[in-house]
Structures are given as C-alpha cells and as structure tokens.
Design a protein around this motif. Structure first.
Motif, PDB file in Angstrom:
ATOM      1  N   TRP A 130      -0.872  19.304 -12.424  1.00 23.59           N
ATOM      2  CA  TRP A 130       0.326  19.839 -11.755  1.00 23.59           C
ATOM      3  C   TRP A 130       1.263  20.520 -12.755  1.00 23.59           C
ATOM      4  CZ3 TRP A 130       1.764  20.410  -6.773  1.00 23.59           C
ATOM      5  CH2 TRP A 130       3.101  20.693  -6.532  1.00 23.59           C
ATOM      6  N   TYR A 131       1.382  19.915 -13.942  1.00 23.82           N
ATOM      7  CA  TYR A 131       2.269  20.460 -14.978  1.00 23.82           C
ATOM      8  C   TYR A 131       1.541  21.383 -15.949  1.00 23.82           C
ATOM      9  CZ  TYR A 131       5.933  17.460 -13.246  1.00 23.82           C
ATOM     10  OH  TYR A 131       6.883  16.864 -12.441  1.00 23.82           O
ATOM     11  N   ASP A 132       0.352  21.871 -15.580  1.00 28.78           N
ATOM     12  CA  ASP A 132      -0.415  22.857 -16.343  1.00 28.78           C
ATOM     13  C   ASP A 132      -0.745  22.412 -17.768  1.00 28.78           C
ATOM     14  OD1 ASP A 132      -0.533  24.681 -14.243  1.00 28.78           O
ATOM     15  OD2 ASP A 132       1.396  25.574 -14.790  1.00 28.78           O
ATOM     16  N   VAL A 133      -0.918  21.132 -17.982  1.00 28.23           N
ATOM     17  CA  VAL A 133      -1.240  20.632 -19.319  1.00 28.23           C
ATOM     18  C   VAL A 133      -2.607  21.132 -19.795  1.00 28.23           C
ATOM     19  CG1 VAL A 133      -1.657  18.534 -20.689  1.00 28.23           C
ATOM     20  CG2 VAL A 133       0.311  18.660 -19.157  1.00 28.23           C
ATOM     21  N   PRO A 134      -3.663  21.161 -18.951  1.00 37.18           N
ATOM     22  CA  PRO A 134      -4.941  21.683 -19.452  1.00 37.18           C
ATOM     23  C   PRO A 134      -4.848  23.144 -19.916  1.00 37.18           C
ATOM     24  CG  PRO A 134      -5.303  20.486 -17.417  1.00 37.18           C
ATOM     25  CD  PRO A 134      -3.816  20.612 -17.591  1.00 37.18           C
ATOM     26  N   GLY A 140      -5.355  24.479 -23.717  1.00 37.61           N
ATOM     27  CA  GLY A 140      -6.345  25.504 -24.039  1.00 37.61           C
ATOM     28  C   GLY A 140      -5.736  26.671 -24.790  1.00 37.61           C
ATOM     29  N   TRP A 141      -4.553  27.107 -24.361  1.00 39.53           N
ATOM     30  CA  TRP A 141      -3.888  28.221 -25.033  1.00 39.53           C
ATOM     31  C   TRP A 141      -3.466  27.836 -26.449  1.00 39.53           C
ATOM     32  CZ3 TRP A 141      -3.649  33.091 -25.455  1.00 39.53           C
ATOM     33  CH2 TRP A 141      -2.606  33.697 -26.151  1.00 39.53           C
ATOM     34  N   LYS A 142      -2.898  26.646 -26.608  1.00 37.55           N
ATOM     35  CA  LYS A 142      -2.455  26.222 -27.938  1.00 37.55           C
ATOM     36  C   LYS A 142      -3.619  26.085 -28.910  1.00 37.55           C
ATOM     37  CE  LYS A 142       1.850  24.016 -26.644  1.00 37.55           C
ATOM     38  NZ  LYS A 142       2.637  22.791 -26.582  1.00 37.55           N
ATOM     39  N   LEU A 143      -4.770  25.645 -28.414  1.00 37.60           N
ATOM     40  CA  LEU A 143      -5.946  25.519 -29.269  1.00 37.60           C
ATOM     41  C   LEU A 143      -6.561  26.876 -29.607  1.00 37.60           C
ATOM     42  CD1 LEU A 143      -7.714  22.451 -27.609  1.00 37.60           C
ATOM     43  CD2 LEU A 143      -6.543  22.508 -29.820  1.00 37.60           C
ATOM     44  N   SER A 144      -6.314  27.893 -28.795  1.00 35.94           N
ATOM     45  CA  SER A 144      -6.990  29.177 -28.954  1.00 35.94           C
ATOM     46  C   SER A 144      -6.112  30.300 -29.475  1.00 35.94           C
ATOM     47  CB  SER A 144      -7.583  29.596 -27.607  1.00 35.94           C
ATOM     48  OG  SER A 144      -8.435  28.615 -27.110  1.00 35.94           O
ATOM     49  N   ARG A 145      -4.826  30.161 -29.402  1.00 41.22           N
ATOM     50  CA  ARG A 145      -3.916  31.266 -29.698  1.00 41.22           C
ATOM     51  C   ARG A 145      -4.129  31.856 -31.087  1.00 41.22           C
ATOM     52  NH1 ARG A 145       1.348  32.228 -31.857  1.00 41.22           N
ATOM     53  NH2 ARG A 145       2.318  33.968 -30.747  1.00 41.22           N
ATOM     54  N   ASN A 146      -4.165  31.021 -32.118  1.00 40.13           N
ATOM     55  CA  ASN A 146      -4.307  31.532 -33.487  1.00 40.13           C
ATOM     56  C   ASN A 146      -5.655  32.221 -33.693  1.00 40.13           C
ATOM     57  OD1 ASN A 146      -1.758  30.688 -34.229  1.00 40.13           O
ATOM     58  ND2 ASN A 146      -2.469  28.709 -34.966  1.00 40.13           N
TER      59      ASN A 146
END
Length: 187
Positions: free
Chosen positions: A91-95, A99-105
């Motif tokens: 509900w709070y878009d944690v997945p 995913g974005w935090k792990l992939s952004r760099n």
C-alpha cells in the motif's frame, strides 16, 4: 477431558500446519515483493497474489479454529499478521521504492554512456530490454506488460523532456525523481 481453569494444549498437527501455511505465505510474499520491486510481469504477479489470497483464506479458517477451539493466539494470528504487514508495505509502495533505491545508481552509471547492450540485461533489479537516446535523454525500456505500449525510465541530465503527460500516441513522460522520469510509449 480438561478441568475448569486449565487450558487445552495446542495439538502438534495444528502447530505444524500453521507453521507450513505461514512459511508458504512468507515465500509468496517475498516472491511478490521481488516482482513488484523489479516491475515483473503481470501474469506472475496475478499468480502470486492469487496464491497469497488462497493461502490466506485457508490460514484464516484454521486461525479461527485455533482461536476458538485451542485458544492458540500466537499460532493462529501469525499468518494473518504476515499478510497484513505485506499488504501495508505494498500500500505504501515499499517494494517499488526499494527496487528504485537498489537500482538508481546502476542506471545512472549506465545513462552516462547510454549504450544498448544488444540484448536483455538486468540493471539493478530491473530487466532492461532496450536502451536508446531520444529527445535529449537516455531511455531505459523495461519489460512490458501490454503489447501496444512500452514503458521504462528516462534520464534527462540537462533539460526536462519535451512532453510531460500521458500520450495519446507517441511518447509521454512523467516526473519521477530529480532528473529521472517515467515514460510510456504508445504504438
């Protein structure tokens, strides 16, 4: 026969069954967390949501049995609690955020060259099907769910993309984070 004031012992079959159900629910939740974080395919997500729903319904029925018949609060409530926590995370878009935090760099480093590797590749948690320069930015196409549209991430280091909003045909960009945008390309 139990006497008044004593509690009925929880049967070992119930403990094992609820442990198995809880373990299966946790595995399905972890798999779905990964699918949501990596923007996995829609059919896999449907199967995992269905599995969680069916296992959750079975766990709920046995939880009610455990609560009313054996007064076993811990074993009865752990599976519904796991599902409740997982639904709150979704509900709070944690997945997706994870995913974005792990992939952004990794995506940022790849955007410097913006070179297509020639085949599907994994950058961070995302499966990237194609990379190209377009409209002054670098577009990363992720595996698509629909046959008539493509989607992905776009990096525009210097200027904003030429068109923000949902496209009727062509490509449309939405603000995502900093110089990063989400795009949808209608064919």
């Amino acid at each position: 026969m139990s006497t008044p004031g004593t509690t009925r012992r929880t049967p070992s079959w119930f403990v094992l069954w609820m442990g198995l159900l809880t373990a299966l629910i946790v595995l399905c939740c972890l798999a779905l967390f990964w699918q949501l974080a990596a923007e996995g395919t829609f059919p896999v997500q449907v199967v995992l949501w269905s599995a969680i729903g069916i296992l959750g319904a079975v766990a709920l029925l046995f939880a009610l049995l455990g609560l009313f018949r054996y007064r076993s609060f811990f074993y009865s409530l752990i599976a519904p609690l796991v599902i409740g926590i997982f639904v709150a995370l979704v509900w709070y878009d944690v997945p997706e955020t994870t995913g974005w935090k792990l992939s952004r760099n990794i995506l940022q480093n790849q955007a410097a060259d913006c070179a297509n590797p020639g085949n599907r590749t994994r950058l961070g948690v995302y499966t990237i099907t194609y990379i190209t320069r377009r409209d002054g930015g670098c577009l990363f196409y992720t595996q698509g769910e629909e046959s008539n549209s493509a989607k992905g991430f776009a990096y525009f280091p210097d200027t904003a993309p030429p068109y923000l909003g949902t496209p009727t045909s062509g490509i449309g960009y939405e603000t995502f984070q900093g110089n990063w945008y989400r795009f949808t390309e209608e064919s």
